[in-house]
Motif scaffolding. Structure first.
Motif, PDB file in Angstrom:
ATOM      1  N   ILE A  25      26.200  -3.969 -15.932  1.00  0.00           N
ATOM      2  CA  ILE A  25      27.237  -3.612 -16.903  1.00  0.00           C
ATOM      3  C   ILE A  25      27.825  -4.914 -17.425  1.00  0.00           C
ATOM      4  CG2 ILE A  25      29.456  -2.483 -17.262  1.00  0.00           C
ATOM      5  CD1 ILE A  25      28.704  -0.539 -15.034  1.00  0.00           C
ATOM      6  N   ASP A  26      27.717  -5.117 -18.734  1.00  0.00           N
ATOM      7  CA  ASP A  26      28.203  -6.353 -19.370  1.00  0.00           C
ATOM      8  C   ASP A  26      27.664  -7.587 -18.660  1.00  0.00           C
ATOM      9  OD1 ASP A  26      29.619  -4.878 -21.244  1.00  0.00           O
ATOM     10  OD2 ASP A  26      31.407  -4.794 -19.978  1.00  0.00           O
ATOM     11  N   SER A  27      26.389  -7.625 -18.399  1.00  0.00           N
ATOM     12  CA  SER A  27      25.670  -8.721 -17.744  1.00  0.00           C
ATOM     13  C   SER A  27      26.207  -9.063 -16.364  1.00  0.00           C
ATOM     14  CB  SER A  27      25.624  -9.966 -18.634  1.00  0.00           C
ATOM     15  OG  SER A  27      26.887 -10.599 -18.669  1.00  0.00           O
ATOM     16  N   ALA A  28      26.746  -8.061 -15.661  1.00  0.00           N
ATOM     17  CA  ALA A  28      27.160  -8.234 -14.268  1.00  0.00           C
ATOM     18  C   ALA A  28      26.445  -7.183 -13.424  1.00  0.00           C
ATOM     19  CB  ALA A  28      28.668  -8.072 -14.130  1.00  0.00           C
ATOM     20  N   LEU A  29      25.984  -7.569 -12.253  1.00  0.00           N
ATOM     21  CA  LEU A  29      25.320  -6.636 -11.349  1.00  0.00           C
ATOM     22  C   LEU A  29      26.382  -5.896 -10.548  1.00  0.00           C
ATOM     23  CD1 LEU A  29      22.419  -8.890 -10.051  1.00  0.00           C
ATOM     24  CD2 LEU A  29      22.354  -7.186 -11.864  1.00  0.00           C
ATOM     25  N   ILE A  30      26.428  -4.577 -10.718  1.00  0.00           N
ATOM     26  CA  ILE A  30      27.450  -3.740 -10.103  1.00  0.00           C
ATOM     27  C   ILE A  30      26.796  -2.801  -9.099  1.00  0.00           C
ATOM     28  CG2 ILE A  30      29.292  -2.061 -10.550  1.00  0.00           C
ATOM     29  CD1 ILE A  30      29.762  -4.780 -11.880  1.00  0.00           C
ATOM     30  N   PRO A  31      27.271  -2.779  -7.836  1.00  0.00           N
ATOM     31  CA  PRO A  31      26.731  -1.819  -6.872  1.00  0.00           C
ATOM     32  C   PRO A  31      27.167  -0.406  -7.235  1.00  0.00           C
ATOM     33  CG  PRO A  31      28.479  -3.149  -5.872  1.00  0.00           C
ATOM     34  CD  PRO A  31      28.278  -3.660  -7.257  1.00  0.00           C
ATOM     35  N   ASP A  32      26.248   0.527  -7.160  1.00  0.00           N
ATOM     36  CA  ASP A  32      26.493   1.934  -7.491  1.00  0.00           C
ATOM     37  C   ASP A  32      26.245   2.754  -6.228  1.00  0.00           C
ATOM     38  OD1 ASP A  32      26.808   4.392  -8.685  1.00  0.00           O
ATOM     39  OD2 ASP A  32      24.936   4.291  -9.826  1.00  0.00           O
ATOM     40  N   GLU A  33      27.224   2.789  -5.351  1.00  0.00           N
ATOM     41  CA  GLU A  33      27.051   3.439  -4.048  1.00  0.00           C
ATOM     42  C   GLU A  33      26.739   4.927  -4.150  1.00  0.00           C
ATOM     43  OE1 GLU A  33      30.286   2.652  -1.449  1.00  0.00           O
ATOM     44  OE2 GLU A  33      29.902   0.508  -1.404  1.00  0.00           O
ATOM     45  N   ARG A  34      27.318   5.603  -5.123  1.00  0.00           N
ATOM     46  CA  ARG A  34      27.088   7.043  -5.266  1.00  0.00           C
ATOM     47  C   ARG A  34      25.890   7.360  -6.138  1.00  0.00           C
ATOM     48  NH1 ARG A  34      31.964   9.886  -7.391  1.00  0.00           N
ATOM     49  NH2 ARG A  34      31.794   8.229  -8.914  1.00  0.00           N
ATOM     50  N   ALA A  35      25.248   6.334  -6.696  1.00  0.00           N
ATOM     51  CA  ALA A  35      24.092   6.497  -7.593  1.00  0.00           C
ATOM     52  C   ALA A  35      24.428   7.450  -8.733  1.00  0.00           C
ATOM     53  CB  ALA A  35      22.865   6.957  -6.818  1.00  0.00           C
ATOM     54  N   ALA A  36      25.613   7.253  -9.339  1.00  0.00           N
ATOM     55  CA  ALA A  36      26.077   8.157 -10.374  1.00  0.00           C
ATOM     56  C   ALA A  36      26.327   7.476 -11.714  1.00  0.00           C
ATOM     57  CB  ALA A  36      27.365   8.841  -9.913  1.00  0.00           C
ATOM     58  N   ILE A  37      26.312   6.155 -11.759  1.00  0.00           N
ATOM     59  CA  ILE A  37      26.550   5.455 -13.016  1.00  0.00           C
ATOM     60  C   ILE A  37      25.326   5.648 -13.911  1.00  0.00           C
ATOM     61  CG2 ILE A  37      26.956   3.200 -14.090  1.00  0.00           C
ATOM     62  CD1 ILE A  37      28.335   2.336 -11.509  1.00  0.00           C
ATOM     63  N   PRO A  38      25.538   6.052 -15.163  1.00  0.00           N
ATOM     64  CA  PRO A  38      24.386   6.277 -16.049  1.00  0.00           C
ATOM     65  C   PRO A  38      23.684   4.969 -16.412  1.00  0.00           C
ATOM     66  CG  PRO A  38      26.437   6.605 -17.234  1.00  0.00           C
ATOM     67  CD  PRO A  38      26.802   6.368 -15.810  1.00  0.00           C
ATOM     68  N   GLY A  39      22.426   5.082 -16.748  1.00  0.00           N
ATOM     69  CA  GLY A  39      21.648   3.925 -17.181  1.00  0.00           C
ATOM     70  C   GLY A  39      20.607   3.529 -16.151  1.00  0.00           C
ATOM     71  N   ARG A  40      19.907   2.438 -16.468  1.00  0.00           N
ATOM     72  CA  ARG A  40      18.857   1.939 -15.582  1.00  0.00           C
ATOM     73  C   ARG A  40      19.457   1.424 -14.286  1.00  0.00           C
ATOM     74  NH1 ARG A  40      13.961   1.761 -17.496  1.00  0.00           N
ATOM     75  NH2 ARG A  40      13.050   0.392 -15.968  1.00  0.00           N
ATOM     76  N   GLY A  41      18.738   1.645 -13.215  1.00  0.00           N
ATOM     77  CA  GLY A  41      19.182   1.156 -11.918  1.00  0.00           C
ATOM     78  C   GLY A  41      18.038   0.481 -11.184  1.00  0.00           C
ATOM     79  N   ALA A  42      18.388  -0.459 -10.336  1.00  0.00           N
ATOM     80  CA  ALA A  42      17.425  -1.108  -9.450  1.00  0.00           C
ATOM     81  C   ALA A  42      17.880  -0.826  -8.030  1.00  0.00           C
ATOM     82  CB  ALA A  42      17.389  -2.613  -9.715  1.00  0.00           C
ATOM     83  N   TRP A  43      16.931  -0.697  -7.130  1.00  0.00           N
ATOM     84  CA  TRP A  43      17.250  -0.349  -5.746  1.00  0.00           C
ATOM     85  C   TRP A  43      16.984  -1.544  -4.846  1.00  0.00           C
ATOM     86  CZ3 TRP A  43      19.291   4.450  -4.719  1.00  0.00           C
ATOM     87  CH2 TRP A  43      19.252   5.363  -5.774  1.00  0.00           C
ATOM     88  N   VAL A  44      17.908  -1.786  -3.917  1.00  0.00           N
ATOM     89  CA  VAL A  44      17.795  -2.924  -3.012  1.00  0.00           C
ATOM     90  C   VAL A  44      18.372  -2.522  -1.659  1.00  0.00           C
ATOM     91  CG1 VAL A  44      20.015  -3.953  -3.681  1.00  0.00           C
ATOM     92  CG2 VAL A  44      18.205  -5.422  -2.836  1.00  0.00           C
TER      93      VAL A  44
END
Length: 83
Positions: A25-44
């Motif tokens: 989001i705005d060129s910052a990597l944001i953790p999405d603990e609930r996996a609910a933020i829309p858009g592309r995601g990467a898993w780690v």
């Protein structure tokens, strides 16, 4: 049967519940603990080792299709607090 994802850091396959979803989001990597933020995601894996490997290999840039170098400080801070 639970979904399986691949960690962008170590490239190991793991269940979705054992991985952390990360979004840009705005060129910052944001953790999405609930996996609910829309858009592309990467898993780690939720470890500093896997996150730092992914950052070094520019795996987040490829997986999230962002240009430039994203700011990973929010992700690193999250993993240090919760790891």
């Amino acid at each position: 049967m639970e979904s399986v994802r691949t960690c962008v850091g170590c490239r190991a396959r793991a269940s979705r519940s054992s991985l952390l979803r990360v979004v840009a989001i705005d060129s910052a990597l944001i953790p999405d603990e609930r996996a609910a933020i829309p858009g592309r995601g990467a898993w780690v894996h939720p470890t500093l080792e896997c996150a730092e490997t992914a950052i070094r290999r520019r795996a987040f840039v490829r997986a999230l299709r962002v240009s430039g170098s994203p700011d990973a400080q929010t992700l690193i801070d999250h993993l240090q607090r919760n790891g």
